[in-house]
Design a protein around this motif. Structure first.
Motif, short mmCIF file in Angstrom:
data_model
loop_
_atom_site.label_atom_id
_atom_site.label_comp_id
_atom_site.label_asym_id
_atom_site.label_seq_id
_atom_site.Cartn_x
_atom_site.Cartn_y
_atom_site.Cartn_z
N PHE A 1 -3.83 -7.72 -1.53
CA PHE A 1 -4.58 -7.41 -0.44
C PHE A 1 -5.84 -8.36 -0.27
O PHE A 1 -6.18 -8.98 -1.41
CB PHE A 1 -5.43 -5.98 -0.55
CG PHE A 1 -4.34 -4.89 -0.56
CD1 PHE A 1 -3.11 -4.67 0.22
CD2 PHE A 1 -4.56 -3.86 -1.73
CE1 PHE A 1 -2.38 -3.69 0.03
CE2 PHE A 1 -3.68 -2.94 -1.87
CZ PHE A 1 -2.54 -2.70 -0.95
N VAL B 1 4.56 10.65 -0.70
CA VAL B 1 3.61 10.06 -1.06
C VAL B 1 3.45 10.08 -2.58
O VAL B 1 3.21 9.02 -3.41
CB VAL B 1 2.31 10.57 -0.21
CG1 VAL B 1 1.10 9.80 -0.93
CG2 VAL B 1 2.33 9.94 1.07
N SER C 1 0.84 -1.47 0.15
CA SER C 1 -0.24 0.05 0.00
C SER C 1 0.92 1.16 -0.02
O SER C 1 0.58 2.22 -0.70
CB SER C 1 -0.90 0.00 1.13
OG SER C 1 -1.57 1.18 1.48
N LEU C 2 2.01 1.33 0.87
CA LEU C 2 2.68 2.51 0.83
C LEU C 2 3.42 2.69 -0.46
O LEU C 2 3.65 3.73 -1.05
CB LEU C 2 4.00 2.23 1.88
CG LEU C 2 3.33 2.23 3.45
CD1 LEU C 2 4.33 1.79 4.37
CD2 LEU C 2 2.63 3.55 3.73
N ALA C 3 3.94 1.55 -0.82
CA ALA C 3 4.61 1.69 -2.49
C ALA C 3 3.38 2.26 -3.56
O ALA C 3 4.08 2.77 -4.36
CB ALA C 3 4.96 0.30 -2.79
N LEU C 4 2.08 2.06 -3.10
CA LEU C 4 1.19 2.45 -4.20
C LEU C 4 1.09 3.87 -3.77
O LEU C 4 0.28 4.74 -4.59
CB LEU C 4 -0.09 1.77 -4.07
CG LEU C 4 -0.08 0.30 -4.77
CD1 LEU C 4 -1.20 -0.27 -4.33
CD2 LEU C 4 0.21 0.41 -6.09
N GLY C 5 1.75 4.71 -3.10
CA GLY C 5 1.47 6.01 -2.67
C GLY C 5 0.69 6.34 -1.69
O GLY C 5 -0.02 7.59 -1.53
N ALA C 6 0.05 5.20 -0.98
CA ALA C 6 -1.05 5.62 0.20
C ALA C 6 0.03 6.13 1.53
O ALA C 6 0.98 5.80 1.50
CB ALA C 6 -1.82 4.32 0.60
N SER C 7 -0.73 6.76 2.12
CA SER C 7 -0.12 7.64 3.41
C SER C 7 -0.22 6.46 4.58
O SER C 7 -0.77 5.43 4.37
CB SER C 7 -0.48 8.92 3.75
OG SER C 7 -1.98 8.76 3.96
N ILE D 1 -7.36 5.50 -3.59
CA ILE D 1 -6.61 6.31 -2.65
C ILE D 1 -6.15 7.74 -3.42
O ILE D 1 -6.22 8.81 -2.57
CB ILE D 1 -5.26 5.61 -2.55
CG1 ILE D 1 -5.23 4.25 -1.52
CG2 ILE D 1 -4.24 6.67 -2.00
CD1 ILE D 1 -5.41 4.81 -0.21
N TYR E 1 -7.51 -0.16 -5.82
CA TYR E 1 -7.20 0.44 -4.44
C TYR E 1 -6.37 1.85 -4.57
O TYR E 1 -6.41 2.91 -4.19
CB TYR E 1 -6.01 -0.45 -3.64
CG TYR E 1 -5.54 0.02 -2.67
CD1 TYR E 1 -6.37 -0.31 -1.36
CD2 TYR E 1 -4.43 0.58 -2.44
CE1 TYR E 1 -5.76 0.39 0.04
CE2 TYR E 1 -3.94 1.31 -1.20
CZ TYR E 1 -4.53 1.13 0.00
OH TYR E 1 -4.10 1.28 1.25
N ARG F 1 6.13 8.02 -4.67
CA ARG F 1 5.75 6.54 -4.81
C ARG F 1 4.65 6.29 -5.65
O ARG F 1 4.54 5.16 -6.13
CB ARG F 1 5.23 6.06 -3.23
CG ARG F 1 6.44 6.17 -2.19
CD ARG F 1 6.51 5.19 -1.17
NE ARG F 1 7.58 5.30 -0.21
CZ ARG F 1 7.30 5.70 1.12
NH1 ARG F 1 5.96 5.81 1.52
NH2 ARG F 1 8.26 5.98 1.78
N LYS F 2 3.79 7.30 -5.79
CA LYS F 2 2.86 7.02 -6.91
C LYS F 2 3.46 6.84 -8.24
O LYS F 2 2.72 6.30 -8.99
CB LYS F 2 1.70 8.49 -6.90
CG LYS F 2 0.86 8.24 -5.84
CD LYS F 2 -0.46 9.44 -5.89
CE LYS F 2 -1.04 9.28 -4.30
NZ LYS F 2 -1.47 10.62 -4.02
#
Ligand SMILES: Nc1ncnc2c1ncn2[C@@H]1O[C@H](COP(=O)(O)OP(=O)(O)OP(=O)(O)O)[C@@H](O)[C@H]1O
Ligand SMILES: Nc1ncnc2c1ncn2[C@@H]1O[C@H](COP(=O)(O)OP(=O)(O)OP(=O)(O)O)[C@@H](O)[C@H]1O
Ligand SMILES: [Mg+2]
Ligand SMILES: [Mg+2]
Ligand SMILES: O=P([O-])([O-])[O-]
Lengths: 257, 226, 302, 389, 257, 226
Positions: E103, E87, D273-279, E117, E113, E90-91
């Motif tokens: 997940f 953030v 999730s973090l790597a997807l840019g989520a905080s 986000i 997801y 990383r996107k």
């Protein structure tokens, strides 16, 4: 160069079938395994390689609901005979697992475990055994000064060689290895392969591997399994330069599935 | 496995050295058959070619096995590919040696076998000189392979031109002697053929040297000078 | 804009959860402090080593401490070995399909959640009324009420049953952490099943087994409900002489003092002090378990 | 363990006598080195099945003990329910040894608020009067009644007030404990810096280690007065105080189970999730928490079960008046407290005794159901999620 | 064929040092990563490949006690600049891990997801994104009828492709892969490799692999790390036929250690 | 990667086919230079040899890359090894074509260029026949590779003997004509050389056919008949 059914056979498998519950995991396997050679088992995931390997020392019996029929003869003795004592059988067949699994004891105690189980408690004898087997497993030089150290402090590759030493300490004739190097990096893998090459001077080795190149490197014979069947078995050279069956050719050239 | 693989590479090299020395022997015998009128030597060359051929096959198979079972890369791969070419070249040199020997035998058999006087003698002398140079080239090429010595290999390359020139000169000489009818037709033809075969052997020795450069330095020099 | 909203939302989430976490810490500190402050003045060697006097408005709590110790001891002797062996049976001998194993697991899981008070009921119904009466009938023709009344033995055995699931579950858990690979390694070396258990499984789960035992003991030590009517005595200024005696008990004593005391205000110091002693003992047990467990964990990490 | 050497010696000798097949002797030649006296080679004799005493005994002994465990456990089911059973089969049984119960010892109600004490005193008088000529009955209709007066002259066994009392306290405690515990667990699992964890974890362990009498004591002695002074309600001891105290007992359970479930969410999942840019907080709310919901739910269920059966805290902090009311600020009497307070003085086998066992059986069943449900959530759902089964 | 430092560089790393506490894990790495190419990182276990990869999207910051200095520029923007939002960074950089980590949600929700986000909640939009990314990740055909099914019900190889799809859904330009196929069997591995080959049309890919053959097959450039240093980097062809450094040669020919 | 690898193998094959057609062209031109006295054609052969050489190098490098990066086994390995040999053989054929062209040019240039009368004409006729057979052999060999058709390859092998015989016959004839002085010396020499080169090309075509048998059927037949 194919296996012959003469006395030059260490393990003779005939019409072996194995079911997990109602699911057939091995179908009609017949195979001859040559003594003091390395036989590699290859095939896609779930094709029954591990299952087959574990029928050779009756480790499958630990699983509920397994049904085995057919014949497995080692040196002409039927190992599935009612008279055969599993414990005695397993003493003569060493097994090495995918994930190195030393006991959380000292290096010495790991190797001495088997002999002790067999009633050897004379310290001198044990030391002797430990030294020779560690030497055989090509790890003596690396550990001789820390025999009292915990085996868990060793690196992955060293642990795996220690496990091999531990198996050798009960003086088996056959070694079964289930992907012994798949958890190791290339350097540790190379050491294990080297060791296998040396061990085949004295032991009959059957090895499962996912890594085709590894099969090519270490083995004398290669058996290709698919969906619980033995598709083809031949000398490794033949298998990798000119296999007979199309399925084999497709698998080893990566054109499968 | 590395150690095992090393051993296998060593054994490949040994086979190639054996092959090389067989071919060198052939060459020497063939030259002797011509220069010293040694019929025995000539016949021996022809017979031993069979051994060379079967050794070539053997090495070729070993190489395929190595490629299939060891999946070599980098230095090892270059060594194996180089070995394969070397093997092939040696076999071809062997074939040319047979040609040399056949020519020598033909000359021995032909009735008007006189290579003693005048222009013919000069041609023979040239051929002797060529043979000497080529023998050295072949030896050096093989040595450079055995020792993986690219410098020695480069030396081999320098000899190609002289041999070429000698060959041209010899053939011309032969043609002229034939025209002058100082030479039997067959004799002339065989002399020319001898010269040409020597030149080919020199060429192939050069190839070997080039392969040594490739496998030691990963540098392709073949066809480059063309 | 969007980013700002997200930032605000983020701080809210983190802040709220942090506040919740630290409110727990605060509560713990307050409770402990209250008890320590309230009890520290009353604690003395005399308090710990003498029986209560003057209708429990003075004196110490020795019989309660001894009662608790005896109860815990008997409970452990009766419960822990059985629990350990049962756990060994479950994890090593019973096949996955075995009916006995499934029955035991089911029972253990159920029992683990049964309220302590229900165990008390069982203790009364089974040990006191059933077993006790039976013994009296056998030993003295039922004329004399000797065993058929609450006593130390019945209370302890009730507690042993209460802790049995705790022992079984935590020991089985500990045994489960011994990797299957190790068993396979041992068996493949030609060891028998019992050799494998003795040389590989048990040594490697020893700390886990100890932890389980201590956890069970500390759980038992803190429980009062089951002994309310299986053996605890309201006031008994002497130490229990045999298994068939009633006994005073620390937790029960706290309860009695706080709710039944003739003069609550006068004994408030004693109440705090008794609570403090109880707390100290259970903590010592708990911390030894935590310590052992952390050692097991760090070994597993390696 | 103690492999008897003579046996294997025997086999060795037999092996020597036996004309081994040629292939065998061929093999043994190469095998020396680590030799430990084992007979090498595969022969029918060498592999013959043997009987091992230690093995046999160990297995039998262990099985027997396991059986004993099971038997003991089964007894509990049997006894609790057996003792409760007569209630449904003894319609006209006479109460013989009625109410000689000494008032001095019915400590269960001794410490009620002053007003209350008076009221129960009246009740008792009344019941004593009635007892003179009538029998106490526990019929099904009686059980469903709204009055719990087991020691009056005409005993009333209406368990409704007790059930409602239990539920009141339990619900209250869960409503207080779950948000706190779950948020705290989320904090530890997702946001807390190391030092915060190092403070929080021991604090929770300590709280979990408090014996329930200690919490009860604290509620009774400190909390009750404090809250009363603060809010100024009528009864010092009531469902609210009990619920709050109970929350203290339940928080560690919910926290521990929830935190286990949250940290069991594999690290690589939050990394994804973090790597997807989520905080961090998005990851915590949208990945970690949802992944662990079955575990968190199970945590609440377990907490509920614990609170429902808890005895000492309610016994000490709720006032123990069996009033049927929905007001949280009035005293209540829970099922567990009723058993705890009254069992010591009932007569074996009489109706009161049986009814108390019935209460026990109900507690038993209810907690059983809760635990079973929690089990399902943890074992089936959570594990399935993480292991991808 | 070596990397050039011109505009044809997607990621430019200069003098990168990384310490875990007092332990230096990366020393003075300078490297240029070409756009729309596959760059493979190889080297023995513990040499810092994963660490290096994770500096490229600042995932290392999650670990306590990490100290990083040096410069990492992506499209000429310094990513370790204080102004840069992690953030957001990383996107733009997708990451795929060794163990596939979907997940525990439906296939659809996994892919959706990232967009969610980012505030996309329009069902239609999401469906569109899910479809295109699943197609890109070459798994659409296998799952299009079960988008609501739990992602955990997929096979290992499918899961890994789903993870790739999930990463693609936030529309990154760079993909970082840490041994993406090491837990898969040869057949699933072949599919992933094929996919990587196609993805490099549109993405800049950096991949860590233990499997030298894999590096040889999929990558355009190969970088060899050893003990936290970048020993050699060159076109994969050159690295595998004629590397310059002896250490590289020894490692890839298996003569190491 | 399989698909990618397939594509690479395909592209290797395409290169080889291109190489084959270049060599075939060379061969045709060289023959035309001789038979039709087409000087232009002869020069073209010599020039285009450079392209053949560089293509050979290119293919060789591609093969090394495939071996290093793809680690082929079984069928794929055999295909690659076979391709390598084919490549080598084609280059050699190219060289022989240059030889043919050179001979043709020499003949065109030599003053006593008369290959019209008597025995010479017969020789030329023989050479024409050889050229035809060899052309077919070469074409068939290449076709058998393109189609991986071992049967067609076996057909090629059958033609080796006739060509050999024709060569021997031609050389004999030339020698005799030289003796009979019906032929200019140079002319004779070049005719013999032409014949020998054709025979070599036939040999090499046979090699190609053998390789096709190897790579389709994993059966080595080279040197076997010897
Ligand atoms: N204990 C078991 N119970 C039921 N089925 C099993 C069991 N063990 C294996 N199988 C099934 O039997 C088949 C063969 O399994 P096996 O482990 O032998 O495969 P394998 O070839 O070793 O695969 P891998 O390469 O993944 O290790 C598989 O389909 C597997 O699902
Ligand atoms: N979180 C950490 N804290 C401290 N040291 C670490 C940490 N992560 C990695 N290291 C150390 O940094 C070095 C590089 O680790 P890294 O994981 O990058 O190696 P790697 O090349 O990816 O190895 P592998 O091939 O085994 O994955 C190793 O020596 C490792 O022990
Ligand atoms: Mg397996
Ligand atoms: Mg890594
Ligand atoms: O019933 P308790 O758990 O408080 O003893």
């Amino acid at each position: 160069m194919t296996t012959t059914k003469t006395e030059n056979t260490k393990i003779a498998i005939r019409d072996l079938n194995l079911h997990y519950g109602s699911k057939q995991a091995l179908s009609n396997i017949s195979m001859d395994i040559a003594p003091k050679n390395v036989t590699a088992l290859i095939g896609p995931s779930g094709c029954g390689k591990s299952t087959f390997l574990r029928t050779l020392n009756r480790m499958n019996e630990l699983i509920d609901n397994v049904r085995i029929d057919g014949s497995v003869r080692i040196d002409n003795v039927e190992i599935y005979d009612k008279q055969v004592d599993v414990v005695e059988l397993r003493k003569r067949i060493g097994m090495i697992f995918q994930k190195s699994n030393p006991f959380p004891k000292s290096i010495f105690d790991n190797v001495a475990y088997g002999p002790r189980i067999n009633g050897i408690h004379d310290r001198k004898r044990l030391e002797e055994i430990v030294e020779t087997t560690l030497k055989r497993a090509a790890i003596w030089d690396e550990v001789k000064n820390d025999l009292g150290k915990s085996a868990l402090a060793l690196s992955g590759g060293q642990q795996q060689r220690l496990c091999i030493a531990r198996a050798l300490a009960v003086d088996p004739e056959i070694l079964l290895m289930d992907e012994p190097a798949s958890a190791l990096d290339p350097i540790a893998t190379a050491k294990i392969e080297e060791l296998i090459y040396e061990l085949k001077q004295s032991y009959t080795i059957v090895i499962v591997t996912h890594n085709m190149q590894q099969a090519a490197r270490v083995s004398d014979f290669t058996a290709f399994f698919y969906m619980g069947e033995l598709i083809e078995m031949d000398s490794t050279k033949t298998m990798f330069t000119a296999p007979t069956k199309k399925q084999t050719e497709d698998y080893i050239t990566g054109r499968f599935g | 496995m590395e150690r095992q693989f090393q051993l296998e590479l060593e054994s490949l090299k040994t086979s190639l050295i054996k092959m090389g020395s067989l071919v060198e022997d052939s060459f020497r015998l063939a030259v002797a058959a011509f220069l010293e009128h040694d019929r025995r030597a000539g016949l021996e060359v022809i017979i031993s070619d069979e051994r060379i051929d079967s050794l070539e096959l053997e090495i070729d198979n070993a190489i395929i096995d190595l490629l299939a079972l060891r999946q070599p890369v980098a230095k090892d791969l270059r060594f194996i590919i180089g070995s394969q070419k070397l093997n092939n070249d040696l076999e071809r040199i062997g074939d040319h040696c047979v040609n040399l020997a056949q020519s020598a035998l033909t000359l021995l058999d032909s009735p008007g076998n006189s290579t003693t006087g005048g222009l013919a003698a000069t041609a023979v002398e040239d051929i002797r000189r060529m043979a000497e140079i080529v023998e050295r080239m072949l030896r050096d090429a093989l040595d450079s392979f055995i020792r993986l010595d690219p410098e020695l290999a480069e030396e081999v390359l320098e000899n190609e031109q002289p041999v070429d020139d000698l060959n041209r000169k010899t053939v011309k000489l032969v043609v002229e002697s034939l025209k002058a009818e100082e030479l039997g037709v067959e004799t002339g033809m065989e002399l020319a053929r001898l010269s040409r075969n020597l030149e080919r052997i020199a060429d192939l020795s050069t190839n070997i040297a080039e392969e040594v450069v490739f496998l030691t330095q990963a540098r392709v020099i073949k066809h480059q000078g063309v | 804009m969007k980013r700002l909203r997200r930032k605000v939302l983020g701080s809210a989430v983190v802040g709220l959860s942090g506040a919740a976490a630290f409110s727990i810490v605060a509560v713990v500190i307050v409770v402990m402090a209250t008890i320590v402050v309230g009890g520290k003045d009353t604690i003395s060697w005399e308090f710990l080593s003498t029986p209560p006097r003057e209708g429990m408005t003075a004196g110490g709590i020795l019989p309660a401490i001894v009662g608790m110790a005896l109860r815990v001891l008997i409970m452990s002797i009766a419960g822990v070995p059985v629990g350990v062996i049962t756990a060994v049976y479950l994890s090593e001998y019973a096949g996955a399909q075995s009916r006995l194993a499934r029955a035991i697991r089911f029972a253990v899981n159920t029992l683990a959640g049964v309220p302590a008070i229900v165990f008390g009921l069982f203790g009364l119904g089974f040990f006191v009324q059933f077993v006790g009466s039976g013994m009296d009938t056998l030993l003295s023709d039922g004329t004399d009420l000797h065993w058929a009344q609450p006593n130390l033995l019945w209370a302890s055995l009730t507690m042993a049953l209460l802790t049995l699931p705790v022992v079984i579950v935590s020991v089985e858990e500990a045994i489960k952490t011994v990797p299957q690979d190790l068993r396979a390694a041992s068996l493949a070396l030609g060891a028998t099943k019992w050799q494998t258990i003795w040389h590989v499984v048990l040594p490697n789960s020893l700390t886990g087994i100890l932890t389980g035992g201590i956890l069970a003991v500390s759980r038992g030590a803190g429980e009062v409900a089951p002994i309310l009517f299986t053996g605890a005595a309201y006031f008994l200024p002497r130490l229990p002489g045999s298994l068939s005696d009633q006994f005073m008990e620390l937790g029960y004593h706290v309860y009695i003092m706080a709710t039944q005391s003739t003069n609550v205000d006068a004994t408030i110091g004693i109440q705090y002090a008794t609570t403090l002693v109880l707390l100290t003992i259970t903590f010592m047990l708990n911390f030894s378990a935590i310590f052992l467990r952390s050692r097991v964990r760090s070994r597993q990490m390696r | 363990m103690n492999q008897t050497p003579p046996v294997s010696m025997n086999f060795m000798r037999e092996d020597r006598k036996d004309p081994a097949p040629p292939s065998l002797t061929g093999n043994t030649g190469g095998m020396s080195g680590a030799g430990n006296g084992n007979v090498t080679g595969f022969t029918t004799q060498g592999l013959r099945r043997r009987f091992r005493w230690d093995e046999f005994l160990a297995e039998k002994l262990i099985t027997v003990v396991a059986f004993i465990s099971l038997a003991a456990i089964v007894m509990i089911f049997v006894f609790v329910f057996r003792e409760a059973l007569p209630i449904f089969f003894q319609p006209e049984k006479e109460e013989t040894a009625v109410v000689e119960s000494a008032e001095e010892e019915t400590y269960g109600e001794e410490y009620l608020g002053e007003a209350h004490r008076a009221r129960s005193e009246e009740d008792r008088e009344a019941s004593r009067a009635e007892t003179a000529g009538s029998e106490g009955r526990a019929t099904l209709s009686n059980l469903a009644g709204t009055r719990w007066q087991p020691v009056s002259a005409v005993p009333q066994y209406g368990i409704l007030p007790l059930v409602v009392g239990s539920l009141k306290v339990t619900l209250l405690s869960i409503l207080i404990a779950s948000p706190v515990a779950i948020l705290a667990a989320l904090f530890t699992a997702s946001f807390a810096p190391r030092w915060a964890k190092e403070v929080l974890k021991p604090a929770i362990e300590i709280l979990a280690g408090f014996p329930s009498v200690v919490i009860g004591f604290f509620a009774l002695v400190v909390l009750a007065s404090l809250l009363q002074n603060l809010f100024g309600y009528e009864y010092r001891l009531n469902a609210f105080v009990g619920g709050l105290a109970m929350a203290l007992a339940v928080i560690p359970i919910i926290y521990t189970v929830a935190e286990d479930a949250l940290t069991a969410v594999p690290r690589y999942m939050s990394e994804a999730s973090l790597a997807l840019g989520a905080s961090k907080w998005q990851t915590a709310l949208f990945v970690t928490l949802p992944a662990a919901t079955p575990g968190v739910f199970a945590a609440v269920l377990l907490g509920f079960g614990r609170a429902f059966g808890e005895t000492m805290i309610v016994l000490m902090a709720t006032g123990n008046a069996a009033m049927l009311s929905l007001n949280f600020l009035e005293p209540v009497r829970t099922m567990s407290a009723t058993i705890g307070a009254e069992m010591a003085e009932v007569v074996f086998g009489d109706t009161h005794y049986t009814v108390l066992f019935l209460l026990g059986a109900i507690l038993f069943l209810f907690t059983f159901l809760l635990n079973a449900a929690a089990e399902v959530f943890i074992r089936q759902r959570l594990l399935k999620r993480f292991r991808g089964l």
